[in-house]
Design an enzyme around this catalytic site. Structure first.
Site, PDB file in Angstrom:
ATOM      1  CD  GLU A 164       4.160   0.173   2.731  1.00  0.00           C
ATOM      2  OE1 GLU A 164       4.642  -0.793   3.958  1.00  0.00           O
ATOM      3  OE2 GLU A 164       5.414   1.319   2.668  1.00  0.00           O
ATOM      4  CG  ASP A 211       3.677  -1.345  -2.816  1.00  0.00           C
ATOM      5  OD1 ASP A 211       4.194  -1.257  -2.035  1.00  0.00           O
ATOM      6  OD2 ASP A 211       2.635  -2.004  -3.040  1.00  0.00           O
ATOM      7  CD  GLU A 275       4.664   6.711   2.335  1.00  0.00           C
ATOM      8  OE1 GLU A 275       5.477   6.404   2.415  1.00  0.00           O
ATOM      9  OE2 GLU A 275       3.898   5.957   2.098  1.00  0.00           O
TER      10      GLU A 275
HETATM   11  C1  XIL Z   1       7.167   5.428   8.470  1.00  0.00           C
HETATM   12  C2  XIL Z   1       6.708   6.604   9.786  1.00  0.00           C
HETATM   13  O1  XIL Z   1       7.632   8.217   9.243  1.00  0.00           O
HETATM   14  C3  XIL Z   1       7.730   6.488  10.609  1.00  0.00           C
HETATM   15  O2  XIL Z   1       8.035   7.571  11.791  1.00  0.00           O
HETATM   16  C4  XIL Z   1       7.526   5.218  11.481  1.00  0.00           C
HETATM   17  O3  XIL Z   1       7.995   4.140  12.622  1.00  0.00           O
HETATM   18  C5  XIL Z   1       6.933   3.934  10.599  1.00  0.00           C
HETATM   19  O4  XIL Z   1       7.037   4.182   9.578  1.00  0.00           O
HETATM   20  N1  XIL Z   1       5.717   3.846   3.492  1.00  0.00           N
HETATM   21  C6  XIL Z   1       4.903   4.048   4.549  1.00  0.00           C
HETATM   22  C7  XIL Z   1       5.220   5.689   5.702  1.00  0.00           C
HETATM   23  O5  XIL Z   1       3.303   3.939   3.812  1.00  0.00           O
HETATM   24  O6  XIL Z   1       4.040   4.924   6.415  1.00  0.00           O
HETATM   25  C8  XIL Z   1       6.408   5.104   6.985  1.00  0.00           C
HETATM   26  O7  XIL Z   1       5.748   5.505   7.714  1.00  0.00           O
HETATM   27  C9  XIL Z   1       7.244   4.910   6.025  1.00  0.00           C
HETATM   28  C10 XIL Z   1       7.627   4.020   5.173  1.00  0.00           C
END
Ligand code: XIL
Length: 373
Positions: A164, A211, A275
């Site tokens: 990110e 990202d 993700e």
């Molecule tokens: C999130 C987790 O899912 C949560 O449990 C935590 O509280 C915050 O982080 N982008 C990312 C991930 O790269 O690491 C994030 O994960 C979600 C958004």
């Protein structure tokens, strides 16, 4: 044995097998395995917690049956791994890596360098004062290289080296004002540095820049393209672009997703979906619940969209552009979308429902008819 006991025992013998069979049938059994029924040659993964790997946990059964890759949802992040200077704790992360190795699954590492879930000491010198640029570099380099030395030989499939780093406002590198601490302490070179240090620690490791909104925001997509293009021109070892793919049932379209994968693949890097989830709420919507009608309609749209998008992944995988799609969670009940962007929300973004049963989108992804409920 008294006649009374006989009746009880016979009753038990009659009831027990039926009860067990029913309990098992509602779980992963009799359902085609997701990983064996995908529309193309790619691995399918899920973000998990160490608890999910315990044999007694239903999540564990789902993972073993349906998924061929995993990543930690949180416990591979810097605030868990090195919460205070020099105190590395790999206990939680190792559970996940060991589980993957034992079950012949691929395992990703998320993430080495990020502006969130990173302890404050990383922006300080050993004396506790604000870090100089050199001290901050030393903090990050030691962190990255200690993690990767620990993991050597443990078959980490790919590392999210930087997460990110692009601004949603300016489409330049995320600034200090937007929380980018490494940008503040080291400056823009922290990105190249992180990749170079990672490659130095393990020349065989597959290194990814990751990202969100790359599929939906054309400006951000272009910014990522230019960043990686520049890195490659400078000889920085970047192997893949991770598209987080936190999307919703309203967009982006499968065509936009295809366009972004093709665009990044032009750079000669692999694309990974890192993700994935599909919220049932519009981003602007701040409600916490939806009524049954809205939910039922959302499930239909979601199944159609997941199908179209997975077909795009299948095509991209056949063309050698993508080889892994990771969901951010296993089931709706454990999804982070129940807390983001609205606290206490009930969302339905994944392929398995709150009871761990496969949803309509599960069946549409594997291209099979959903059994009648
Ligand atoms: C999130 C987790 O899912 C949560 O449990 C935590 O509280 C915050 O982080 N982008 C990312 C991930 O790269 O690491 C994030 O994960 C979600 C958004």
């Amino acid at each position: 044995m008294s006649p009374f006991h006989k009746i009880i025992l016979t009753g038990l013998l009659m009831i027990t097998p039926i009860t067990i069979a029913t309990a098992k049938d509602s779980k992963p059994k009799n359902i085609p395995a997701l990983k064996d029924n995908l529309p193309g040659p790619f691995a399918v993964g899920a973000a998990i917690t160490p608890n999910d790997t315990y044999g007694s946990n239903d999540h564990c059964l789902i993972l073993q049956k349906h998924f061929s890759a995993i990543v930690a949802e949180n416990c591979m992040k810097p605030d868990t791994i090195e919460s205070s200077r020099g105190n590395f704790n790999f206990e939680q992360a190792d559970k996940i890596v060991d589980f993957a190795n034992k079950n012949n699954m691929r395992v990703r590492w998320h993430t080495l360098c990020w502006h969130q879930q990173t302890p404050a000491w990383m922006s300080r010198g050993a004396d506790g004062k604000d870090a100089t640029k050199e001290e901050a570099k030393e903090n990050l380099k030691t962190y990255i290289q200690t993690v990767m030395a620990h993991n050597k030989g443990r078959h980490i499939d790919s590392y999210d080296v930087v997460n990110e780093c692009i601004s949603d406002q300016t489409f330049e590198l995320r600034s200090e004002r937007e929380g980018a601490r490494w940008m503040a302490t080291i400056g823009p070179e922290y990105i190249d540095d992180a990749f170079i240090w990672a490659h130095e620690a393990d020349p065989d490791a597959f290194l990814v820049i990751n990202d969100y909104n790359l599929e939906s925001n054309v400006n951000k997509r272009k910014a990522m393209y230019e960043l990686v293009k520049g890195m490659k021109e400078r000889g920085v070892p970047v192997d893949g672009i991770g598209m987080q793919m936190h999307i919703d049932i309203y967009g982006p379209s499968a065509a936009e997703i295809k366009e972004s994968i093709d665009y990044f693949a032009e750079l000669g890097v692999k694309v990974l979906v890192t993700e994935m989830d599909m919220s049932c709420y519009k981003w602007e919507d701040r409600s916490r619940f939806m009524n049954k009608t809205a939910h039922d309609e959302a499930m239909v749209v979601q199944a159609d969209r997941y199908k179209e998008i997975f077909n795009v992944f299948g095509q991209a995988a056949k063309a050698g552009k993508l080889d892994m799609v990771v969901f951010w969670g296993i089931d709706d009940g454990n999804s982070w979308k129940n807390g983001f962007p609205v606290q206490g929300r009930t969302d339905y973004p994944l392929l398995f429902d709150y009871k761990l049963n496969p949803k309509s989108c599960f069946w549409s992804v594997i291209g099979k008819k959903e059994p009648k409920k």
